[in-house]
Design a protein around this motif. Structure first.
Motif: not given
Length: 418
Positions: A143-151, A250-257, A278-282, A334-340
């Protein structure tokens, strides 16, 4: 149509509607950042850079307030009603953002819309966890994939709409899906059986459980009622504090990146255009990571998976501090986005699995609310480092340390069922 097929279809409605609500949260994550160059540029800018920064920050404050308050309200008034009202409220207020005549009005509407948006996340996760048939990790991460689909969709929508409608049309485009989905929610979104049981409405709870093919928990007369106080009981205090610290990191990293990755890449001499790609790839990596993280979490345990994800994210962030060939940079980002990004969602899934159904939304809401403090701090830290001219490499060192702190904090959570 067989009974089993009907049950799966009804459960799919719940998951899909919650997913759409999270997509709208993802829209909010990106929309103002996409509009700031238009709002502050041109011959007659709508607002100054400082006013735009305030509008972005006050929206995050609203989301924190919403997560802290609506998460508790869902366990009191019902998750169905809370989610419908939250989606309706932030959709109307986002539309009003498009009608704002002054920067102060825009900031005010952003704050109020943020309250509704902040309440969506804990409610949606609590709902899909309950209707997931024992797969809490997969349900929460999907369900949280929606967060990044929306972004990602918002960035694409800005390329299409801004030249035609201007910044006001972007807000209206963001409001329209919510106004469309509210009637669907009223028709197809079921109430939480756990909430119905807590209210003594057992026959209704049994009917919902049968209709959706989920197991109804046995009645527990000693189950805690929804209250922040229950999170601080001796048996839960250690886990509560560990989750809060981890959610902050966790949210510090998401919003900072999401806010500063392009600038950090420019500071590393990769160029602005490559930084945007790279932002799109993240965020594309985030979607992939979410799909994998839930399955791993359900197999090895959500806390163990989240801890491993934070450690892996920290290592990858440290790697980005080194100037590397572009052929290596793309897969590392890409892997950074996967894990972070999926590490934070595993924290929500762990929270949903660890706390009883009666206080689940309260626990997730408080975790998300405290995490919003990290969402506010992240862009401020990133901006400070960039303005000091040390965004690269020190920004990545700082963020790697944040990831390690998240892993350590979650490792301190008390033992219990996941």
């Amino acid at each position: 149509m067989s009974a089993g097929t009907q049950e799966r279809g009804r459960a799919a409605w719940v998951v899909t509607l919650c997913w759409i609500a999270v997509i709208l949260d993802g829209f909010d994550l990106v929309v103002l950042g996409a509009l700031i160059p238009t709002l502050t540029g041109g011959d007659a800018p709508f607002m100054t850079g400082a006013e735009a920064t305030f509008a972005a920050t006050i929206g995050l404050v609203g989301m924190m307030v919403g997560a802290l308050s609506i998460g508790i309200a869902t366990d009191r008034i019902g998750r169905r009603r809370a989610l419908i009202w939250a989606v309706a409220a932030f959709s109307l207020l986002t539309a009003l953002c498009g009608l704002a005549q002054t920067p102060a009005q825009l900031s005010f509407f952003r704050f109020l819309a943020g309250i509704g948006l902040g309440g969506c996340l804990p409610t949606a996760i609590a709902m899909v966890t309950e209707f997931s048939r024992g797969q809490a990790g997969r349900a929460a991460t999907r369900v949280m994939t929606g967060y990044h689909v929306g972004a990602v969709a918002t960035a694409v929508l800005a390329l299409i709409l801004l030249p035609v409608t201007g910044w006001r049309g972007m807000f209206w485009a963001g409001a329209l899906p919510g106004l469309v989905v509210v009637p669907l929610m009223m028709r197809h979104l079921a109430e939480s059986p756990a909430y119905l049981l807590a209210q003594g409405r057992r026959s209704e709870a049994e009917a919902v459980a049968r209709a959706h093919g989920i197991a109804l928990a046995a009645p527990d007369t000693g189950a805690p009622r929804a209250s922040i106080r229950t999170l601080f009981e001796p048996a839960r205090l250690r886990t509560t504090l560990a989750i809060w610290v981890t959610s902050f990191m966790g949210l510090l990293l998401v919003y900072a990146l999401n806010s500063w990755l392009p600038a950090l890449m420019v500071a590393a001499d990769y160029g602005l255009e490559r930084g945007l790609w790279l932002l799109l790839l993240l965020n594309a990596g985030a979607v992939t990571g979410l799909l994998a993280a839930g399955q791993v979490g359900d197999r090895i345990g959500l806390r163990r998976a989240a801890t491993l994800w934070f450690v892996a994210g920290a290592v990858l962030l440290a790697l980005l501090s080194w100037k590397m060939p572009v052929a290596l940079l793309y897969p590392v980002v890409f892997l950074t986005g996967c894990f972070v990004f999926s590490a934070q969602v595993l924290v929500y899934a762990f929270t949903a699995a660890r706390f009883p159904a009666g206080i689940r939304a309260t626990a997730i809401g408080m975790a998300a609310g405290v995490g919003r403090l990290g969402a506010i701090a992240g862009p401020l830290i990133g901006g400070t480092l960039v303005s000091m001219g040390i965004g690269h490499p020190w920004g990545f060192y700082v963020f790697a340390l944040v990831g390690l702190l998240g892993a350590v904090a979650l490792g301190c959570a008390g033992r219990g069922k996941e």
